[in-house]
Scaffold this active site. Sequence first.
Site, PDB file in Angstrom:
ATOM      1  N   HIS A 214       0.802 -17.883  11.993  1.00 31.78           N
ATOM      2  CA  HIS A 214       0.719 -19.137  12.730  1.00 31.78           C
ATOM      3  C   HIS A 214       0.221 -20.264  11.827  1.00 31.78           C
ATOM      4  O   HIS A 214      -0.784 -20.133  11.154  1.00 31.78           O
ATOM      5  CB  HIS A 214      -0.232 -18.960  13.924  1.00 31.78           C
ATOM      6  CG  HIS A 214      -0.410 -20.189  14.721  1.00 31.78           C
ATOM      7  ND1 HIS A 214      -1.639 -20.576  15.200  1.00 31.78           N
ATOM      8  CD2 HIS A 214       0.465 -21.134  15.132  1.00 31.78           C
ATOM      9  CE1 HIS A 214      -1.500 -21.711  15.880  1.00 31.78           C
ATOM     10  NE2 HIS A 214      -0.231 -22.059  15.841  1.00 31.78           N
TER      11      HIS A 214
ATOM     12  N   ASP B 154      17.738 -28.588   0.613  1.00 28.99           N
ATOM     13  CA  ASP B 154      19.139 -28.869   0.300  1.00 28.99           C
ATOM     14  C   ASP B 154      19.423 -28.553  -1.161  1.00 28.99           C
ATOM     15  O   ASP B 154      18.512 -28.210  -1.930  1.00 28.99           O
ATOM     16  CB  ASP B 154      19.526 -30.297   0.696  1.00 28.99           C
ATOM     17  CG  ASP B 154      18.827 -31.399  -0.099  1.00 28.99           C
ATOM     18  OD1 ASP B 154      18.498 -31.207  -1.295  1.00 28.99           O
ATOM     19  OD2 ASP B 154      18.618 -32.483   0.478  1.00 28.99           O
TER      20      ASP B 154
ATOM     21  N   ASP C  74       5.536 -24.178  16.112  1.00 22.49           N
ATOM     22  CA  ASP C  74       4.138 -24.315  16.531  1.00 22.49           C
ATOM     23  C   ASP C  74       3.995 -25.263  17.724  1.00 22.49           C
ATOM     24  O   ASP C  74       4.275 -26.453  17.592  1.00 22.49           O
ATOM     25  CB  ASP C  74       3.303 -24.817  15.354  1.00 22.49           C
ATOM     26  CG  ASP C  74       1.815 -24.676  15.583  1.00 22.49           C
ATOM     27  OD1 ASP C  74       1.382 -24.570  16.758  1.00 22.49           O
ATOM     28  OD2 ASP C  74       1.065 -24.683  14.600  1.00 22.49           O
TER      29      ASP C  74
ATOM     30  N   MET D 153      12.322 -35.186   5.098  1.00 23.74           N
ATOM     31  CA  MET D 153      12.021 -36.061   3.969  1.00 23.74           C
ATOM     32  C   MET D 153      12.506 -37.464   4.311  1.00 23.74           C
ATOM     33  O   MET D 153      13.688 -37.672   4.570  1.00 23.74           O
ATOM     34  CB  MET D 153      12.686 -35.579   2.684  1.00 23.74           C
ATOM     35  CG  MET D 153      12.362 -36.464   1.483  1.00 23.74           C
ATOM     36  SD  MET D 153      13.264 -36.016  -0.021  1.00 23.74           S
ATOM     37  CE  MET D 153      12.374 -34.548  -0.509  1.00 23.74           C
TER      38      MET D 153
ATOM     39  N   TYR E 213       7.341 -33.357  -1.395  1.00 22.08           N
ATOM     40  CA  TYR E 213       7.323 -32.402  -2.509  1.00 22.08           C
ATOM     41  C   TYR E 213       5.975 -31.677  -2.580  1.00 22.08           C
ATOM     42  O   TYR E 213       5.921 -30.462  -2.801  1.00 22.08           O
ATOM     43  CB  TYR E 213       7.593 -33.100  -3.841  1.00 22.08           C
ATOM     44  CG  TYR E 213       9.007 -33.579  -4.058  1.00 22.08           C
ATOM     45  CD1 TYR E 213      10.098 -32.912  -3.526  1.00 22.08           C
ATOM     46  CD2 TYR E 213       9.256 -34.709  -4.827  1.00 22.08           C
ATOM     47  CE1 TYR E 213      11.392 -33.352  -3.741  1.00 22.08           C
ATOM     48  CE2 TYR E 213      10.553 -35.160  -5.053  1.00 22.08           C
ATOM     49  CZ  TYR E 213      11.606 -34.475  -4.497  1.00 22.08           C
ATOM     50  OH  TYR E 213      12.892 -34.920  -4.722  1.00 22.08           O
TER      51      TYR E 213
ATOM     52  N   TYR F 224      19.038 -35.950   1.881  1.00 26.68           N
ATOM     53  CA  TYR F 224      17.860 -35.981   2.757  1.00 26.68           C
ATOM     54  C   TYR F 224      17.960 -34.918   3.849  1.00 26.68           C
ATOM     55  O   TYR F 224      17.555 -35.132   4.986  1.00 26.68           O
ATOM     56  CB  TYR F 224      17.657 -37.368   3.367  1.00 26.68           C
ATOM     57  CG  TYR F 224      17.365 -38.430   2.337  1.00 26.68           C
ATOM     58  CD1 TYR F 224      16.096 -38.554   1.786  1.00 26.68           C
ATOM     59  CD2 TYR F 224      18.353 -39.299   1.901  1.00 26.68           C
ATOM     60  CE1 TYR F 224      15.822 -39.523   0.831  1.00 26.68           C
ATOM     61  CE2 TYR F 224      18.097 -40.269   0.949  1.00 26.68           C
ATOM     62  CZ  TYR F 224      16.820 -40.375   0.415  1.00 26.68           C
ATOM     63  OH  TYR F 224      16.554 -41.340  -0.533  1.00 26.68           O
TER      64      TYR F 224
ATOM     65  N   ASN G  16      16.479 -31.936   3.635  1.00 31.09           N
ATOM     66  CA  ASN G  16      15.340 -31.028   3.538  1.00 31.09           C
ATOM     67  C   ASN G  16      14.543 -31.024   4.834  1.00 31.09           C
ATOM     68  O   ASN G  16      14.351 -32.055   5.470  1.00 31.09           O
ATOM     69  CB  ASN G  16      14.430 -31.456   2.379  1.00 31.09           C
ATOM     70  CG  ASN G  16      15.188 -31.510   1.086  1.00 31.09           C
ATOM     71  OD1 ASN G  16      15.728 -30.519   0.633  1.00 31.09           O
ATOM     72  ND2 ASN G  16      15.263 -32.706   0.506  1.00 31.09           N
TER      73      ASN G  16
END
Length: 142
Positions: free
Chosen positions: A22, A30, A64, A74, A113, A131, A133
């Site tokens: 958890h 990507d 969650d 991102m 990052y 974009y 990710n």
Amino acid sequence: MLIGIPKIISPDLLKVLMEMGHGDEIVLADANFPAASHAQRLIRCDGHPIPELLDGILRLFPLDPYVAKPAALMEVVPGDTVKTPIWDVYGTLIRERAGLEAPFETVERFAFYERARKAYAIVATGEGALYANLILKKGVIS
């Protein structure tokens, strides 16, 4: 083979999803993301698009419920004119699989990052969208 495991989920990815606890995070990266240099644990899913992987993962992986935004994207770099229709695809999948209407926060590129470096694992994909990710925070099974 097992019953009920989506075929796109490799044994290595399944193992990582099972190991995570958890609050742990996993990055779906990507094809342009520096996955190998940022990962504590690297899972190769080259050639697979993120939406297919996301759909398979969300069949097994709870997001969650104790945080406002269990998924992170991102942020587009200021001044970049690229469009991000893949975010709508992610939203639809998360709405269908997890029942969440607004699950995303956006994270500035370099902060993304840094957060990825701390993630439990990074999944390197063949996703070509810019974009694309995505970070997912694991929830609990009640």
